[in-house]
Design a protein around this motif. Structure first.
Motif, PDB file in Angstrom:
ATOM      1  N   PRO A   1     125.854  48.067 -48.801  1.00 23.87           N
ATOM      2  CA  PRO A   1     125.237  49.289 -48.286  1.00 23.87           C
ATOM      3  C   PRO A   1     123.795  49.043 -47.846  1.00 23.87           C
ATOM      4  CG  PRO A   1     125.144  49.308 -50.675  1.00 23.87           C
ATOM      5  CD  PRO A   1     125.824  48.020 -50.285  1.00 23.87           C
ATOM      6  N   ALA A   2     123.375  49.765 -46.829  1.00 19.30           N
ATOM      7  CA  ALA A   2     121.980  49.763 -46.382  1.00 19.30           C
ATOM      8  C   ALA A   2     121.705  51.113 -45.735  1.00 19.30           C
ATOM      9  CB  ALA A   2     121.716  48.629 -45.400  1.00 19.30           C
ATOM     10  N   MET A   3     120.437  51.423 -45.555  1.00 19.03           N
ATOM     11  CA  MET A   3     120.062  52.708 -44.967  1.00 19.03           C
ATOM     12  C   MET A   3     120.804  52.917 -43.647  1.00 19.03           C
ATOM     13  SD  MET A   3     116.273  54.173 -43.958  1.00 19.03           S
ATOM     14  CE  MET A   3     115.991  52.816 -42.834  1.00 19.03           C
ATOM     15  N   SER A   4     121.408  54.087 -43.484  1.00 18.86           N
ATOM     16  CA  SER A   4     122.208  54.368 -42.311  1.00 18.86           C
ATOM     17  C   SER A   4     121.338  54.701 -41.105  1.00 18.86           C
ATOM     18  CB  SER A   4     123.159  55.536 -42.586  1.00 18.86           C
ATOM     19  OG  SER A   4     122.425  56.736 -42.780  1.00 18.86           O
TER      20      SER A   4
ATOM     21  N   PHE B   1     127.810  57.008 -46.536  1.00 17.87           N
ATOM     22  CA  PHE B   1     127.914  57.772 -47.775  1.00 17.87           C
ATOM     23  C   PHE B   1     126.525  57.886 -48.388  1.00 17.87           C
ATOM     24  CE2 PHE B   1     129.341  58.076 -52.390  1.00 17.87           C
ATOM     25  CZ  PHE B   1     129.846  59.369 -52.273  1.00 17.87           C
ATOM     26  N   LEU B   2     126.081  59.104 -48.611  1.00 17.34           N
ATOM     27  CA  LEU B   2     124.800  59.392 -49.258  1.00 17.34           C
ATOM     28  C   LEU B   2     123.617  58.740 -48.548  1.00 17.34           C
ATOM     29  CD1 LEU B   2     125.786  59.053 -53.031  1.00 17.34           C
ATOM     30  CD2 LEU B   2     125.693  61.105 -51.615  1.00 17.34           C
ATOM     31  N   GLY B   3     123.663  58.723 -47.221  1.00 19.03           N
ATOM     32  CA  GLY B   3     122.538  58.183 -46.455  1.00 19.03           C
ATOM     33  C   GLY B   3     122.577  56.679 -46.277  1.00 19.03           C
ATOM     34  N   PHE B   4     123.642  56.020 -46.751  1.00 11.67           N
ATOM     35  CA  PHE B   4     123.787  54.574 -46.611  1.00 11.67           C
ATOM     36  C   PHE B   4     125.028  54.263 -45.785  1.00 11.67           C
ATOM     37  CE2 PHE B   4     121.139  55.029 -50.313  1.00 11.67           C
ATOM     38  CZ  PHE B   4     120.302  53.915 -50.308  1.00 11.67           C
ATOM     39  N   THR B   5     124.961  53.169 -45.048  1.00 20.77           N
ATOM     40  CA  THR B   5     126.119  52.671 -44.311  1.00 20.77           C
ATOM     41  C   THR B   5     126.655  51.430 -45.015  1.00 20.77           C
ATOM     42  OG1 THR B   5     125.342  53.507 -42.179  1.00 20.77           O
ATOM     43  CG2 THR B   5     126.943  51.712 -42.132  1.00 20.77           C
ATOM     44  N   PHE B   6     127.912  51.476 -45.390  1.00 21.50           N
ATOM     45  CA  PHE B   6     128.592  50.331 -45.988  1.00 21.50           C
ATOM     46  C   PHE B   6     129.304  49.573 -44.874  1.00 21.50           C
ATOM     47  CE2 PHE B   6     127.929  53.094 -49.501  1.00 21.50           C
ATOM     48  CZ  PHE B   6     127.966  52.332 -50.658  1.00 21.50           C
TER      49      PHE B   6
ATOM     50  N   ASN C   1     111.741  54.247 -52.529  1.00 23.55           N
ATOM     51  CA  ASN C   1     112.441  54.325 -53.809  1.00 23.55           C
ATOM     52  C   ASN C   1     113.915  54.659 -53.626  1.00 23.55           C
ATOM     53  OD1 ASN C   1     110.124  53.720 -55.216  1.00 23.55           O
ATOM     54  ND2 ASN C   1     109.584  55.867 -55.596  1.00 23.55           N
ATOM     55  N   TYR C   2     114.237  55.451 -52.583  1.00 19.18           N
ATOM     56  CA  TYR C   2     115.642  55.817 -52.386  1.00 19.18           C
ATOM     57  C   TYR C   2     116.369  54.792 -51.516  1.00 19.18           C
ATOM     58  CZ  TYR C   2     119.875  58.431 -51.446  1.00 19.18           C
ATOM     59  OH  TYR C   2     121.195  58.814 -51.352  1.00 19.18           O
ATOM     60  N   TYR C   3     115.886  54.586 -50.295  1.00 15.97           N
ATOM     61  CA  TYR C   3     116.613  53.724 -49.359  1.00 15.97           C
ATOM     62  C   TYR C   3     116.354  52.240 -49.593  1.00 15.97           C
ATOM     63  CZ  TYR C   3     117.521  58.018 -46.788  1.00 15.97           C
ATOM     64  OH  TYR C   3     117.925  59.276 -46.435  1.00 15.97           O
ATOM     65  N   GLY C   4     115.267  51.908 -50.277  1.00 21.59           N
ATOM     66  CA  GLY C   4     114.968  50.507 -50.512  1.00 21.59           C
ATOM     67  C   GLY C   4     115.662  49.917 -51.713  1.00 21.59           C
ATOM     68  N   ARG C   5     116.453  50.718 -52.407  1.00 22.08           N
ATOM     69  CA  ARG C   5     117.163  50.225 -53.593  1.00 22.08           C
ATOM     70  C   ARG C   5     118.225  49.195 -53.203  1.00 22.08           C
ATOM     71  NH1 ARG C   5     118.470  52.808 -58.521  1.00 22.08           N
ATOM     72  NH2 ARG C   5     119.679  51.366 -59.813  1.00 22.08           N
ATOM     73  N   PHE C   6     118.844  49.379 -52.043  1.00 20.04           N
ATOM     74  CA  PHE C   6     119.888  48.480 -51.591  1.00 20.04           C
ATOM     75  C   PHE C   6     119.529  47.944 -50.203  1.00 20.04           C
ATOM     76  CE2 PHE C   6     121.774  51.714 -54.312  1.00 20.04           C
ATOM     77  CZ  PHE C   6     122.409  50.940 -55.271  1.00 20.04           C
ATOM     78  N   TYR C   7     119.594  46.658 -50.041  1.00 19.21           N
ATOM     79  CA  TYR C   7     119.316  45.974 -48.777  1.00 19.21           C
ATOM     80  C   TYR C   7     117.999  46.471 -48.162  1.00 19.21           C
ATOM     81  CZ  TYR C   7     121.288  42.886 -45.215  1.00 19.21           C
ATOM     82  OH  TYR C   7     121.566  41.820 -44.403  1.00 19.21           O
ATOM     83  N   PRO C   8     116.878  46.249 -48.839  1.00 23.24           N
ATOM     84  CA  PRO C   8     115.592  46.816 -48.411  1.00 23.24           C
ATOM     85  C   PRO C   8     115.104  46.343 -47.053  1.00 23.24           C
ATOM     86  CG  PRO C   8     115.283  45.218 -50.184  1.00 23.24           C
ATOM     87  CD  PRO C   8     116.756  45.456 -50.091  1.00 23.24           C
ATOM     88  N   SER C   9     115.589  45.190 -46.592  1.00 23.09           N
ATOM     89  CA  SER C   9     115.132  44.705 -45.285  1.00 23.09           C
ATOM     90  C   SER C   9     115.519  45.643 -44.152  1.00 23.09           C
ATOM     91  CB  SER C   9     115.707  43.305 -45.021  1.00 23.09           C
ATOM     92  OG  SER C   9     117.128  43.330 -45.020  1.00 23.09           O
ATOM     93  N   ALA C  10     116.525  46.503 -44.368  1.00 25.10           N
ATOM     94  CA  ALA C  10     116.929  47.456 -43.335  1.00 25.10           C
ATOM     95  C   ALA C  10     115.851  48.501 -43.068  1.00 25.10           C
ATOM     96  CB  ALA C  10     118.230  48.150 -43.737  1.00 25.10           C
TER      97      ALA C  10
END
Length: 322
Positions: free
Chosen positions: A213-216, A190-195, A256-265
């Motif tokens: 969520p993290a970057m898909s 969803f929105l470029g992230f994988t839950f 700024n976009y993908y690093g907001r959640f689970y940045p280690s991905a």
């Protein structure tokens, strides 16, 4: 009444046209919280939304919000005008709105508000949902409820002339350390992230599984393809400062976009970019042409001394990279 564009996420906490603007991060944040509160998620995707919007239903919705006869006339003409192919053949259009058209996202938002948003609030008042463009999520407490919701939204879309994508629609179980049932689908995009269930540090050395969520993978692939399409290794006439001016803004945007959640991905993305810097060094300096390891050490040395050149160097991604 001003209608907001289709690229704004729609939540179920405000009525149409009177809600504050929300970002994609807000949608991810709300979805993450709801996945902790509800065990099941119904995911749907509309197949060919812009090609299948019913003209009569769309104009009916537009008349409800607009009484200017000239706007109504021009929108109707624009929707129904015939399409001419390269061979000169005219194709009559009785449904759909042109993709890429300036007004198409606005009209699609209006159509989906009545086809889905208002209908869910009216018919499924206890089901929280989030919609972004033609993708949407609904949260349920049980599998039986999720099955019922999936069937009802399928029937609703068919009644409005739309079809949900069979492979991108289904039921997902939000599995974590407390929810351990076996189920076929335990992740969604969803929105470029994988839950999905991910390793989570609970503090005091306790590591457990949580639904996060993290970057898909498609997002990561798109970024690596963009990096590849800008041949950094061939820009040997540029200095490292020049490369920073050319690429650091993109790196900041991704972070700024993908690093907001689970940045280690995102670490693999930064390492991929570092790899192209190594190639640039090997092409620019002859002494490194046949020495990849030495080129890697050189990049690490430069990164440590000039962390402000690239955003990910400030994060310490170069550490241990030799």
């Amino acid at each position: 009444m001003l209608l907001e564009p289709i690229l704004d996420p729609i939540f179920d906490d405000n009525s149409f046209g009177y809600r504050p603007r929300k970002s994609a991060h807000d949608a991810i944040e709300v979805t993450r919280t709801r996945c902790w509160q509800y065990d099941w998620v119904v995911e749907y995707d509309i197949q060919g939304l812009f090609d299948n919007i019913d003209h009569q239903l769309l104009l009916k919705a537009l008349r409800h919000h607009c009484d200017c006869k000239w706007i109504l006339l021009y929108v109707e003409r624009w929707l129904t005008v015939s399409l001419q192919t390269q061979e000169g053949t005219l194709i009559v259009r009785d449904k759909g709105t042109p993709q890429g058209g300036v007004v198409s996202p606005l009209l699609a938002t209006l159509f989906l508000h009545y086809a889905f948003d208002a209908w869910v609030r009216r018919e499924l008042p206890t089901i929280p949902f989030c919609r972004y463009a033609d993708d949407g999520l609904l949260h349920c407490s049980s599998y039986q409820e999720a099955e019922s919701v999936l069937k009802r939204i399928g029937d609703r879309f068919r009644a409005c002339g739309l079809i949900i994508h069979p492979s991108k629609t289904g039921i997902i179980y939000c599995k974590d350390r407390n929810r351990k049932k076996k189920f076929d689908r335990i992740s969604f995009d969803f929105l470029g992230f994988t839950f999905r269930p991910r390793r989570c540090d609970g503090g005091k050395g306790v590591v457990h599984s949580n639904f996060l969520p993290a970057m898909s993978r498609p997002s990561r692939k798109a970024i690596t393809q963009e990096i590849r399409s800008c041949p950094i290794q061939l820009k040997t006439d540029k200095s490292l400062e020049d490369l920073s001016l050319m690429f650091d803004r993109r790196l900041r945007g991704w972070k700024n976009y993908y690093g907001r959640f689970y940045p280690s991905a995102m670490r693999c993305v930064w390492q991929h970019f570092n790899g192209y810097l190594v190639r640039w060094v090997r092409r620019k300096y002859k002494r490194f042409a046949q020495h990849k390891t030495q080129a890697c050490k050189y990049v690490v040395h430069i990164a440590r001394a000039n962390q402000n050149l690239f955003m990910h160097w400030k994060l310490g991604v170069f550490r241990g990279w030799q």
